[in-house]
Design a protein around this motif. Structure first.
Motif, mmCIF file in Angstrom:
data_model
loop_
_atom_site.group_PDB
_atom_site.id
_atom_site.type_symbol
_atom_site.label_atom_id
_atom_site.label_comp_id
_atom_site.label_asym_id
_atom_site.label_seq_id
_atom_site.Cartn_x
_atom_site.Cartn_y
_atom_site.Cartn_z
ATOM 1 N N ARG A 231 0.813 -1.215 0.000
ATOM 2 C CA ARG A 231 0.000 0.000 0.000
ATOM 3 C C ARG A 231 0.848 1.267 0.000
ATOM 4 N N GLY A 232 2.021 1.203 0.609
ATOM 5 C CA GLY A 232 2.881 2.381 0.671
ATOM 6 C C GLY A 232 2.570 3.272 1.855
ATOM 7 N N GLU A 233 1.305 3.613 2.065
ATOM 8 C CA GLU A 233 0.877 4.362 3.240
ATOM 9 C C GLU A 233 -0.107 3.500 4.027
ATOM 10 N N PHE A 234 0.002 3.542 5.344
ATOM 11 C CA PHE A 234 -0.885 2.723 6.170
ATOM 12 C C PHE A 234 -0.970 3.318 7.564
ATOM 13 N N ASP A 235 -1.899 2.805 8.353
ATOM 14 C CA ASP A 235 -2.041 3.228 9.747
ATOM 15 C C ASP A 235 -1.303 2.205 10.607
ATOM 16 N N ALA B 78 1.054 12.175 9.295
ATOM 17 C CA ALA B 78 0.167 13.087 10.032
ATOM 18 C C ALA B 78 0.411 12.863 11.519
ATOM 19 N N MET B 79 -0.095 13.763 12.328
ATOM 20 C CA MET B 79 0.044 13.618 13.778
ATOM 21 C C MET B 79 -0.727 12.390 14.253
ATOM 22 N N PRO B 80 -0.118 11.552 15.080
ATOM 23 C CA PRO B 80 -0.877 10.448 15.662
ATOM 24 C C PRO B 80 -1.918 10.981 16.635
ATOM 25 N N THR B 81 -2.963 10.220 16.864
ATOM 26 C CA THR B 81 -3.969 10.597 17.856
ATOM 27 C C THR B 81 -3.921 9.609 19.009
ATOM 28 N N ARG B 82 -4.178 10.111 20.208
ATOM 29 C CA ARG B 82 -4.115 9.263 21.402
ATOM 30 C C ARG B 82 -5.498 8.769 21.816
ATOM 31 N N VAL C 139 -4.306 2.895 30.658
ATOM 32 C CA VAL C 139 -3.594 2.436 29.476
ATOM 33 C C VAL C 139 -3.273 3.652 28.617
ATOM 34 N N ARG C 140 -2.008 3.841 28.296
ATOM 35 C CA ARG C 140 -1.591 4.987 27.481
ATOM 36 C C ARG C 140 -1.163 4.482 26.105
ATOM 37 N N GLY C 141 -1.890 4.887 25.083
ATOM 38 C CA GLY C 141 -1.574 4.400 23.752
ATOM 39 C C GLY C 141 -2.189 5.265 22.674
ATOM 40 N N LEU C 142 -1.921 4.889 21.446
ATOM 41 C CA LEU C 142 -2.382 5.633 20.286
ATOM 42 C C LEU C 142 -3.644 5.017 19.708
ATOM 43 N N ALA C 143 -4.484 5.873 19.143
ATOM 44 C CA ALA C 143 -5.665 5.411 18.413
ATOM 45 C C ALA C 143 -5.338 5.264 16.932
ATOM 46 N N THR C 144 -4.623 6.249 16.374
ATOM 47 C CA THR C 144 -4.225 6.209 14.963
ATOM 48 C C THR C 144 -2.791 6.695 14.838
ATOM 49 N N PHE C 145 -2.096 6.220 13.813
ATOM 50 C CA PHE C 145 -0.730 6.665 13.548
ATOM 51 C C PHE C 145 -0.456 6.474 12.047
#
Length: 416
Positions: free
Chosen positions: A146-150, A394-398, A404-410
């Motif tokens: 895909r080249g770009e992904f989350d 893009a900026m990741p979202t938390r 629990v500390r983590g990301l929703a998207t990256f």
């Protein structure tokens, strides 16, 4: 349509939220961690707490331990336990599910942990190594196309959920449900914020129980080399009750999923934000071992855990009354400048990074720590080896959670 029960729960939760918000606005640093914006970036609040002392009393009914020495002492001290005293009524929003030996003190903790321990034996770890590497490569094969992904959706989340599904013996066709259920239950570690969320947690728990019942029938007919087969054998031999079996299955899902998803996400984000560290890893992928330990210290997937004092005691000169709750701020302990030089600097070759408390301590030291480390090392090593040009797009979202500390998207790209 809302029922009277729904109105009652929502009213209680709004009241509790309002009380803690007023405490936060008055300058009570422990209660500020419960609210945005402090929850989004807790590290300045942690620093202020450490400056106030090793243990700080909140205007809410708990203490907060913030230094590494205080947190380490409480986690290992038999004056403290994970279960509240019998005369303490835990608010409904925090009593949302049973997570087996994570919420038990000895002797029940000892008995239940012993039954789960073989799943994480050194022999099984070596078996899992090949499985984890295969899954990681397959996920990145698709990402490279895909080249770009989350990073979260396409790698950090499916890797641990596939591994824990394999470990437990969950069929492939059930894994999408398993993933969804795990997310709901993981978010419940902060407690319910509304009657609606409480309902979702109960529905997810019921779904998980139904899945376990079906797997139990299948494993009795066809035992395999997986954890469900082991647990069913223990149940049939009278070593586990039905309730204990269900809660252990639930715990293994949450522990096997949440910690590792966020270890991979937080670690990759820290590496890409500190590009020189990413380049070091690209040049020497074996530094993934140190990168995992530094991630666990620098941006701990689990930020806090609770303990209750069994009797009157003191921690570093601070008196703690019998039956009082202490929140151990693991994320703060791991940034304590009294133990870690330049603690806010991310350094994958830090000599004492492994002295973090990200996996708790004492009798409740994380049973799955070796598996989480193995998955994290393979994930970061494989990313650096196969996608050396990895970059954010893009900026990741938390995730809006505290425990629990983590990301929703990256969003990321494979680069050149």
């Amino acid at each position: 349509m809302k029922t009277l029960e729904t109105f009652r729960i929502d009213a209680q939760l709004r009241t509790a939220h309002g009380v803690s918000w007023l405490a936060a606005q008055s300058g009570d640093h422990p209660s500020r961690l419960l609210h945005w914006p402090w929850r989004e970036n807790p590290f300045p609040t942690y620093r202020r707490l450490r400056e106030q002392g090793p243990v700080v009393s909140s205007r809410l009914p708990f203490h907060a331990a913030s230094t590494r020495s205080a947190v380490h002492r409480i986690l290992r001290d038999r004056d403290f336990g994970v279960a509240p005293p019998s005369d303490v009524v835990v608010p409904e929003q925090f009593d949302v599910m049973d997570l087996s030996f994570l919420q038990r003190d000895p002797p029940d903790h000892t008995r239940l942990r012993k039954l789960a321990k073989p799943a994480f034996s050194p022999r099984r770890m070596e078996d899992y190594r090949l499985v984890i590497q295969k899954i990681a490569d397959e996920l990145l094969d698709r990402a490279l196309q895909r080249g770009e992904f989350d990073l979260m959706r396409d790698f950090a989340q499916p890797l641990p959920i596939t591994v824990i599904s394999h470990l437990l013996g969950v069929p492939e066709e059930d894994r999408s449900d398993f993933d969804r259920i795990g997310n709901v239950i993981g978010a419940a570690l902060d407690g319910a914020r509304s009657a609606r969320q409480l309902g979702r947690i109960r529905e997810a728990t019921a779904e998980l129980d139904a899945l376990l019942e079906r797997l139990m029938v299948e494993r009795r007919a066809d035992p395999r080399e997986d954890v469900v087969s082991d647990l069913v054998a223990h149940f049939d031999e009278g070593e586990l009750t039905a309730t204990e079996l269900g809660s252990m299955f639930r715990l293994l899902l949450v522990a096997g999923f949440e910690t590792t998803v966020n270890l991979i996400g937080n670690g990759t984000m820290a590496l890409l934000r500190h590009r020189e560290e990413w380049e070091r890893l690209v040049e020497d992928p074996e530094l993934a071992v140190g990168a995992v330990e530094e991630t666990l210290r620098y941006d701990s997937p689990v930020q806090l855990t609770g303990r209750w004092s069994r009797e009157e005691t003191e921690v570093e000169g601070v008196p703690i009354g019998a039956g009082q709750q202490v929140i151990c701020l693991i994320g703060s302990a791991n940034r304590d400048p009294e133990h870690f030089d330049e603690p806010d600097r991310f350094d994958i070759t830090r000599s004492n990074a492994a002295e973090h408390l990200a996996f708790s301590g004492g009798t409740h030291y994380c049973l799955g720590a070796s598996l989480a480390r193995l998955e994290g090392q393979i994930a970061l090593r494989t990313l650096s080896r196969r996608i050396p040009g990895l970059r954010p797009t893009a900026m990741p979202t938390r995730r809006d959670t505290l425990t629990v500390r983590g990301l929703a998207t990256f969003p990321v790209t494979v680069g050149r």
